[in-house]
Motif scaffolding. Structure first.
Motif, PDB file in Angstrom:
ATOM      1  N   ALA A 196       0.741  -1.359   0.106  1.00 29.07           N
ATOM      2  CA  ALA A 196       0.022  -0.081  -0.085  1.00 29.07           C
ATOM      3  C   ALA A 196       0.826   1.212   0.002  1.00 29.07           C
ATOM      4  O   ALA A 196       0.184   2.327  -0.380  1.00 29.07           O
ATOM      5  CB  ALA A 196      -0.971   0.090   1.071  1.00 29.07           C
ATOM      6  N   ASP A 197       2.114   0.972   0.421  1.00 34.13           N
ATOM      7  CA  ASP A 197       2.885   2.301   0.480  1.00 34.13           C
ATOM      8  C   ASP A 197       2.545   3.440   1.349  1.00 34.13           C
ATOM      9  O   ASP A 197       2.311   4.545   0.577  1.00 34.13           O
ATOM     10  CB  ASP A 197       3.367   2.746  -1.045  1.00 34.13           C
ATOM     11  CG  ASP A 197       4.135   1.620  -1.748  1.00 34.13           C
ATOM     12  OD1 ASP A 197       4.681   0.800  -1.026  1.00 34.13           O
ATOM     13  OD2 ASP A 197       4.153   1.942  -3.202  1.00 34.13           O
ATOM     14  N   VAL A 198       2.296   3.256   2.445  1.00 31.50           N
ATOM     15  CA  VAL A 198       1.379   4.216   3.232  1.00 31.50           C
ATOM     16  C   VAL A 198       2.188   4.428   4.555  1.00 31.50           C
ATOM     17  O   VAL A 198       1.487   4.953   5.361  1.00 31.50           O
ATOM     18  CB  VAL A 198      -0.090   3.959   3.543  1.00 31.50           C
ATOM     19  CG1 VAL A 198      -0.909   4.159   2.284  1.00 31.50           C
ATOM     20  CG2 VAL A 198      -0.451   2.627   4.060  1.00 31.50           C
ATOM     21  N   TYR A 221       3.098  -5.423   9.803  1.00 28.67           N
ATOM     22  CA  TYR A 221       3.598  -5.274  11.013  1.00 28.67           C
ATOM     23  C   TYR A 221       2.460  -5.412  12.276  1.00 28.67           C
ATOM     24  O   TYR A 221       2.801  -5.406  13.301  1.00 28.67           O
ATOM     25  CB  TYR A 221       4.144  -4.040  11.238  1.00 28.67           C
ATOM     26  CG  TYR A 221       5.679  -3.836  10.668  1.00 28.67           C
ATOM     27  CD1 TYR A 221       6.843  -4.547  10.854  1.00 28.67           C
ATOM     28  CD2 TYR A 221       5.713  -3.149   9.246  1.00 28.67           C
ATOM     29  CE1 TYR A 221       8.069  -4.391  10.158  1.00 28.67           C
ATOM     30  CE2 TYR A 221       6.801  -3.318   8.555  1.00 28.67           C
ATOM     31  CZ  TYR A 221       7.799  -3.714   8.885  1.00 28.67           C
ATOM     32  OH  TYR A 221       9.045  -3.650   8.435  1.00 28.67           O
ATOM     33  N   GLY A 222       1.292  -5.711  11.799  1.00 25.10           N
ATOM     34  CA  GLY A 222       0.216  -5.642  12.578  1.00 25.10           C
ATOM     35  C   GLY A 222      -1.064  -5.741  11.786  1.00 25.10           C
ATOM     36  O   GLY A 222      -1.058  -5.441  10.618  1.00 25.10           O
ATOM     37  N   LYS A 251      -6.024  -0.444   7.618  1.00 25.74           N
ATOM     38  CA  LYS A 251      -7.261   0.053   8.203  1.00 25.74           C
ATOM     39  C   LYS A 251      -7.107   1.902   8.079  1.00 25.74           C
ATOM     40  O   LYS A 251      -8.039   2.311   7.834  1.00 25.74           O
ATOM     41  CB  LYS A 251      -7.477  -0.207   9.929  1.00 25.74           C
ATOM     42  CG  LYS A 251      -8.140  -1.736   9.700  1.00 25.74           C
ATOM     43  CD  LYS A 251      -8.134  -1.842  11.314  1.00 25.74           C
ATOM     44  CE  LYS A 251      -8.735  -3.574  11.397  1.00 25.74           C
ATOM     45  NZ  LYS A 251      -9.014  -3.877  12.799  1.00 25.74           N
ATOM     46  N   GLU A 252      -6.011   2.198   8.489  1.00 19.40           N
ATOM     47  CA  GLU A 252      -6.000   3.841   8.300  1.00 19.40           C
ATOM     48  C   GLU A 252      -6.383   4.301   7.013  1.00 19.40           C
ATOM     49  O   GLU A 252      -6.892   5.107   6.778  1.00 19.40           O
ATOM     50  CB  GLU A 252      -4.519   4.234   8.909  1.00 19.40           C
ATOM     51  CG  GLU A 252      -4.775   5.813   9.151  1.00 19.40           C
ATOM     52  CD  GLU A 252      -3.257   6.158   9.724  1.00 19.40           C
ATOM     53  OE1 GLU A 252      -3.264   7.585   9.900  1.00 19.40           O
ATOM     54  OE2 GLU A 252      -2.234   5.366   9.843  1.00 19.40           O
ATOM     55  N   PRO A 253      -5.430   3.734   5.937  1.00 20.44           N
ATOM     56  CA  PRO A 253      -5.812   4.410   4.554  1.00 20.44           C
ATOM     57  C   PRO A 253      -7.348   4.068   4.224  1.00 20.44           C
ATOM     58  O   PRO A 253      -7.915   4.741   3.394  1.00 20.44           O
ATOM     59  CB  PRO A 253      -4.742   3.512   3.697  1.00 20.44           C
ATOM     60  CG  PRO A 253      -4.375   2.429   4.680  1.00 20.44           C
ATOM     61  CD  PRO A 253      -4.386   2.850   5.967  1.00 20.44           C
ATOM     62  N   PHE A 285      -9.525   5.043   0.818  1.00 22.81           N
ATOM     63  CA  PHE A 285      -8.835   4.415   0.037  1.00 22.81           C
ATOM     64  C   PHE A 285      -9.777   3.009  -0.351  1.00 22.81           C
ATOM     65  O   PHE A 285      -9.986   2.417   0.737  1.00 22.81           O
ATOM     66  CB  PHE A 285      -7.422   3.971   0.226  1.00 22.81           C
ATOM     67  CG  PHE A 285      -6.423   5.221   0.246  1.00 22.81           C
ATOM     68  CD1 PHE A 285      -7.017   6.312   0.073  1.00 22.81           C
ATOM     69  CD2 PHE A 285      -4.970   5.007   0.161  1.00 22.81           C
ATOM     70  CE1 PHE A 285      -5.791   7.686  -0.167  1.00 22.81           C
ATOM     71  CE2 PHE A 285      -4.144   5.876   0.124  1.00 22.81           C
ATOM     72  CZ  PHE A 285      -4.446   7.214   0.024  1.00 22.81           C
ATOM     73  N   GLN A 286      -9.694   2.413  -1.477  1.00 24.67           N
ATOM     74  CA  GLN A 286     -10.550   1.218  -1.822  1.00 24.67           C
ATOM     75  C   GLN A 286      -9.510   0.159  -1.897  1.00 24.67           C
ATOM     76  O   GLN A 286      -8.452   0.328  -2.702  1.00 24.67           O
ATOM     77  CB  GLN A 286     -11.457   1.278  -2.588  1.00 24.67           C
ATOM     78  CG  GLN A 286     -12.287   2.344  -2.600  1.00 24.67           C
ATOM     79  CD  GLN A 286     -13.412   2.435  -3.847  1.00 24.67           C
ATOM     80  OE1 GLN A 286     -14.001   1.621  -4.283  1.00 24.67           O
ATOM     81  NE2 GLN A 286     -13.805   3.728  -4.118  1.00 24.67           N
ATOM     82  N   HIS A 287      -9.103  -0.953  -0.943  1.00 26.77           N
ATOM     83  CA  HIS A 287      -8.421  -1.903  -1.146  1.00 26.77           C
ATOM     84  C   HIS A 287      -9.142  -3.446  -1.814  1.00 26.77           C
ATOM     85  O   HIS A 287     -10.049  -3.828  -1.559  1.00 26.77           O
ATOM     86  CB  HIS A 287      -7.897  -2.241   0.034  1.00 26.77           C
ATOM     87  CG  HIS A 287      -7.074  -1.446   0.688  1.00 26.77           C
ATOM     88  ND1 HIS A 287      -6.626  -1.206   2.089  1.00 26.77           N
ATOM     89  CD2 HIS A 287      -6.422  -0.269   0.142  1.00 26.77           C
ATOM     90  CE1 HIS A 287      -5.758  -0.316   2.350  1.00 26.77           C
ATOM     91  NE2 HIS A 287      -5.932   0.426   1.035  1.00 26.77           N
TER      92      HIS A 287
END
Length: 315
Positions: free
Chosen positions: A151-153, A192-193, A198-200, A205-207
């Motif tokens: 996601a590069d976020v 990492y968790g 969730k934040e993006p 943002f649509q995943h």
């Protein structure tokens, strides 16, 4: 015969010879008269794992000599409706990431000011942030189709705010994109968790996780995204590691369980009709694929992107 630039035919000059440009197109020294500028950004100082993407543009160009101008599947003939040329590589500062990002941004300002649509060959994914900065100045906040394993976020990497893994958080913070019109496709791997995505998603943002796309055609999903975006200007950022390493091993951060080349073609072709204002294809690292297959896939995906661009007449 078209008045526009044409790739050199393999029947006129053997494919293993000729200019080292994308599809052996003319290399332009001026933007005048162009609709689309293909350019290289040979940089890997923004990457966090395996380097080598500085060699991406050159290898993609070499493998692109195999591609012919007419798309036998879709009927697209981009060189009949668009004047396209290779404008070479940006002269980045290979010792300084911040300065390189400045060079990219200023170069894109000049390209966009001339009315030419840029299509970049990376280079690591950090090149997309300065590109989006220039794109947003020209077009305002844009929709973004981001095809990637990651996601590069990240907020930062080793204390740095501008890297290949922080691009879309910075773009969101800077208002460069329409958050509810960001589509991140092919996400997978380890994190990492449980809250990594969730934040993006909270930003809008649509995943589309790779695991949800296994054994599926992506045509309908791509068509739904196209309808959702409508006439908005859209930027397409295609990371080659979105593909499974069985298809594209030559990349810096490979993740198993990715998209297939067939899905990649379906997806791009489903975007025909979008108001595309720029594209990039990033993270090809030739040292990790001595066969050249990853660069060959990348070259074909760039050609497919050319095939979906809005038609425009040169003046």
């Amino acid at each position: 015969m078209s008045e526009f630039n044409q790739p050199i035919s393999g029947n006129d000059l053997a494919r293993f010879s000729g200019p080292g440009t994308f599809m052996r197109l003319p290399q332009a020294t001026s933007l005048e008269g162009l609709d689309v500028a293909v350019l290289g950004v040979p940089m890997d100082i923004g990457t966090s794992w395996r380097s080598g993407t500085r060699f991406g543009p050159k290898q993609i160009r070499a493998e692109s000599a195999m591609i012919r101008p007419y798309n036998m599947t879709t009927g697209a003939a981009p060189f009949e409706t668009l004047n396209i040329a290779d404008i070479g590589d940006l002269a980045i500062n290979t010792f300084n990431l911040a300065d390189s990002l400045r060079i990219i941004e200023e170069s894109y300002d000049a390209i966009l000011a001339s009315g030419v649509m840029p299509l970049a060959m990376g280079g690591d994914h950090s090149i997309t942030l300065p590109i989006l900065r220039a794109i947003a100045r020209k077009h305002g906040p844009v929709a973004v189709i981001h095809v990637d394993a990651h996601a590069d976020v990240n907020d930062e990497m080793f204390g740095e705010k501008e890297t290949h893994g922080t691009v879309f958080r910075r773009a969101y913070e800077e208002g460069l994109l329409e958050a509810d019109k960001v589509y991140q496709i092919g996400l997978r791997g380890t994190g990492y968790g449980p809250d990594d995505f969730k934040e993006p998603q909270g930003w809008g943002f649509q995943h589309f996780l790779a695991s949800e796309l296994w054994n599926r055609s992506l045509h309908n999903m791509g068509a739904e995204i196209r309808r959702d975006i409508g006439a908005r200007p859209v930027y397409i950022s295609y990371d080659i590691d979105s593909l499974d390493p069985a298809f594209a091993p030559g990349t810096g951060t490979p993740e198993i369980g990715g998209l297939t080349t067939m899905q990649a073609l379906e997806l791009i072709r489903a975007f025909k009709g979008l108001n595309v204002v720029g594209c990039d294809l990033v993270e090809v690292s030739p040292p990790y694929d001595s066969s050249g297959n990853t660069a060959l896939v990348a070259a074909n995906l760039i050609y497919e992107l050319l095939c979906i661009l809005p038609e425009r007449a040169s003046e």
